[in-house]
Design an enzyme around this catalytic site. Structure first.
Site, PDB file in Angstrom:
ATOM      1  N   GLU A 171       0.943  -1.151   0.136  1.00 24.56           N
ATOM      2  CA  GLU A 171       0.071   0.217  -0.417  1.00 24.56           C
ATOM      3  C   GLU A 171       1.050   1.344  -0.095  1.00 24.56           C
ATOM      4  OE1 GLU A 171      -3.706   1.615   2.937  1.00 24.56           O
ATOM      5  OE2 GLU A 171      -1.424   1.619   3.356  1.00 24.56           O
ATOM      6  N   TRP A 177      -8.555  -1.760   0.276  1.00 22.67           N
ATOM      7  CA  TRP A 177      -9.118  -0.589  -0.717  1.00 22.67           C
ATOM      8  C   TRP A 177     -10.413  -1.456  -2.081  1.00 22.67           C
ATOM      9  CZ3 TRP A 177      -9.064   4.146  -0.244  1.00 22.67           C
ATOM     10  CH2 TRP A 177      -7.800   4.704   0.491  1.00 22.67           C
ATOM     11  N   TYR A 210      -4.465   9.060  -1.491  1.00 22.59           N
ATOM     12  CA  TYR A 210      -3.376  10.160  -1.080  1.00 22.59           C
ATOM     13  C   TYR A 210      -2.458  10.392  -2.180  1.00 22.59           C
ATOM     14  CZ  TYR A 210      -5.241   8.012   3.354  1.00 22.59           C
ATOM     15  OH  TYR A 210      -6.180   8.165   4.651  1.00 22.59           O
ATOM     16  N   ARG A 251      11.043  24.778   8.430  1.00 26.55           N
ATOM     17  CA  ARG A 251       9.881  24.659   8.910  1.00 26.55           C
ATOM     18  C   ARG A 251       8.291  24.384   8.347  1.00 26.55           C
ATOM     19  NH1 ARG A 251      11.980  28.882  11.944  1.00 26.55           N
ATOM     20  NH2 ARG A 251      10.893  30.104  11.546  1.00 26.55           N
ATOM     21  N   CYS A 292      -8.243   9.417   6.195  1.00 27.74           N
ATOM     22  CA  CYS A 292      -8.398  10.191   7.268  1.00 27.74           C
ATOM     23  C   CYS A 292      -6.553  10.361   8.054  1.00 27.74           C
ATOM     24  CB  CYS A 292      -7.976   8.049   7.642  1.00 27.74           C
ATOM     25  SG  CYS A 292      -9.929   7.336   6.798  1.00 27.74           S
ATOM     26  N   ARG A 312      -7.126  12.283  11.064  1.00 23.81           N
ATOM     27  CA  ARG A 312      -8.933  12.928  11.293  1.00 23.81           C
ATOM     28  C   ARG A 312      -9.430  11.881  12.025  1.00 23.81           C
ATOM     29  NH1 ARG A 312     -12.552  11.673   8.430  1.00 23.81           N
ATOM     30  NH2 ARG A 312     -12.900  10.363   6.430  1.00 23.81           N
ATOM     31  N   ASP A 325      -9.249   4.293  12.452  1.00 23.76           N
ATOM     32  CA  ASP A 325      -9.689   2.995  13.132  1.00 23.76           C
ATOM     33  C   ASP A 325      -9.059   1.660  14.058  1.00 23.76           C
ATOM     34  OD1 ASP A 325     -10.508   0.085  12.633  1.00 23.76           O
ATOM     35  OD2 ASP A 325     -11.060  -0.107  11.306  1.00 23.76           O
ATOM     36  N   ASN A 383      -1.139   2.036  10.244  1.00 18.42           N
ATOM     37  CA  ASN A 383      -0.546   3.231  10.019  1.00 18.42           C
ATOM     38  C   ASN A 383       0.862   4.393  10.419  1.00 18.42           C
ATOM     39  OD1 ASN A 383      -3.643   4.286  10.626  1.00 18.42           O
ATOM     40  ND2 ASN A 383      -2.796   4.262   8.292  1.00 18.42           N
ATOM     41  N   HIS A 428     -11.383   5.690  17.578  1.00 17.15           N
ATOM     42  CA  HIS A 428     -12.238   4.356  18.126  1.00 17.15           C
ATOM     43  C   HIS A 428     -11.813   3.335  17.382  1.00 17.15           C
ATOM     44  CE1 HIS A 428     -13.081   6.255  13.374  1.00 17.15           C
ATOM     45  NE2 HIS A 428     -12.593   5.262  13.360  1.00 17.15           N
ATOM     46  N   LEU A 429     -12.915   3.004  18.007  1.00 11.24           N
ATOM     47  CA  LEU A 429     -12.714   0.805  18.076  1.00 11.24           C
ATOM     48  C   LEU A 429     -13.958   0.962  17.742  1.00 11.24           C
ATOM     49  CD1 LEU A 429     -11.977  -0.186  21.074  1.00 11.24           C
ATOM     50  CD2 LEU A 429     -10.802  -1.140  19.772  1.00 11.24           C
ATOM     51  N   TYR A 430     -14.225   0.141  16.361  1.00 15.47           N
ATOM     52  CA  TYR A 430     -15.846   0.025  16.523  1.00 15.47           C
ATOM     53  C   TYR A 430     -16.275  -0.961  16.858  1.00 15.47           C
ATOM     54  CZ  TYR A 430     -15.230   1.961  11.507  1.00 15.47           C
ATOM     55  OH  TYR A 430     -14.868   3.263  10.796  1.00 15.47           O
TER      56      TYR A 430
END
Length: 385
Positions: free
Chosen positions: A62, A84, A133, A167, A187, A237, A240, A248, A278-280
């Site tokens: 990926e 995907w 992306y 910067r 994400c 943002r 999962d 990630n 979050h956790l589903y």
């Protein structure tokens, strides 16, 4: 020392303890917290989680796909990477009524993926995910100059070589003008890198250990020993946490290693700034499994063999040992105790003519090898699209 697994387990527990239930676009529902940061020192090893087995090939494929600037799942499917597929298939079903094909019903997802693999015309039409992306990283479109495209990755490499204290060493995937054309808005929407000069002692140690060079004083510059350390911070943002975040972490760890090699710097810190984390709701039990539980005294005693016991004690059996006595045999105290982190080996040389950034078509997952990776078994969980 493996702190990244422990940080991750702590995050899972934090969501379970303090998360609030929220509805989401997939209809699954989540337990969610807002705002969390994780940090990893790359000196401690490559950040591939060990508390469950990770799909290394899938993750590398990926990232290479992103770096190619590709936005069609064709490359992923051809390389047996299917993360995907659901997004492309959902897009296909959504617009099925306008298809030119004669079939009265849409293909199943399995049939859809097979057709992407075998039918180039179909793949060109339905494998495309929009300007996600890869498009933003390698060919961001200038709104004021429609035919001008900006290669943010190439610009980043150039700036690192010419102005490493800038910067403005950033790459952004959140192109507001094109969000409505993407199957899924990014994400992890941007990352920034930061460099600093290495001290003479750090360069000296690097030459002696990593590069195994004798007579270091005379050859630091001659042998091209790096003069800078580089860190990477990504912003996300939507997270999962069970399925996505481990990918990630490893993906941006690998990206940091690749960039560092391209500009001859030493990977330092990897930092993740997480938004809606979050956790589903259908991942709750899997999260608890990965956090693990304390092993009972009886369970730990069973993990000490009689032969191991006899090397330390004369007479008796493991059944008499206390927790502290069992520790000397290296027996874990929890069901998902982290293992030592693996090492990464990148099998190409850094040069202008042999660069993964300049020619992404040359490289495959085989050029990025994980060494000494030990992990607990895989924990399966459904993906929500």
């Amino acid at each position: 020392m493996n702190n990244i697994d422990k940080q991750y387990q702590t995050l899972l527990q934090t969501i379970l303890d303090f998360g609030v239930e929220k509805k989401d676009r997939t209809g699954t529902g989540t337990k969610s917290i807002f705002g969390y940061t994780i940090r990893h020192n790359m000196k401690d090893g490559f950040p591939l989680l060990t508390t469950k087995k990770m799909a290394w090939k899938t993750m590398v494929t990926e990232l290479l796909w992103f770096l190619r600037g590709d936005t069609s799942i064709k490359y992923l499917v051809d390389n047996n990477c299917h993360i995907w597929d659901g997004d492309a298939y959902k897009n296909y079903v959504k617009f099925f009524d306008s298809l030119r094909y004669s079939n009265p019903t849409p293909l199943s997802q399995e049939e859809f993926v097979e057709k992407i693999k075998t039918d180039d015309e179909f793949a060109e039409e339905w494998g495309e995910l929009g300007p996600i992306y890869g498009a933003q990283w390698r060919s961001w479109q200038d709104a004021e100059k429609p035919r001008v495209y900006i290669d943010q990755i190439a610009n980043l490499i150039r700036d690192l070589k010419t102005n490493p204290d800038s910067r403005r060493l950033m790459v952004n995937a959140w192109n507001v003008g094109e969000l409505d054309q993407m199957v899924l808005p990014p994400c992890h929407y941007g990352f920034q890198v930061y460099t600093r000069e290495l001290t003479w002692d750090e360069r000296h140690e690097l030459a002696e250990t990593k590069y195994q060079i004798d007579d270091v004083d005379d050859v630091l510059d001659k042998e091209g020993i790096p003069t800078r350390a580089i860190s990477l911070m990504w912003n996300q943002r939507s997270v999962d946490t069970f399925l996505g975040l481990p990918f990630n972490i490893a993906s941006y760890g690998l990206l940091l290693e690749i960039i560092a090699k391209e500009v001859n710097m030493v990977p330092a810190e990897l930092i993740g700034n997480l938004g809606d984390t979050h956790l589903y709701l259908n991942h709750i039990e899997q999260a608890k499994e990965q956090i693990g539980r304390e092993l009972t005294l009886e369970e730990r005693r069973e993990l000490v063999s009689q032969d191991e016991f006899n090397k330390v004690y004369t007479g008796g059996s493991p059944d008499t040992l206390s927790h502290s006595e069992i520790d000397q045999f290296g027996v874990p105290r929890r069901t998902r105790e982290p293992f030592k982190l693996p090492k990464l080996s990148i099998n190409y040389f850094r040069s202008d003519s042999n660069s993964i950034i300049n020619d992404t078509t040359k490289w495959s997952y085989k050029d990025f090898q994980i060494e000494d990776y030990s992990s607990h078994p895989t924990i399966k969980a459904p993906l929500s699209n």
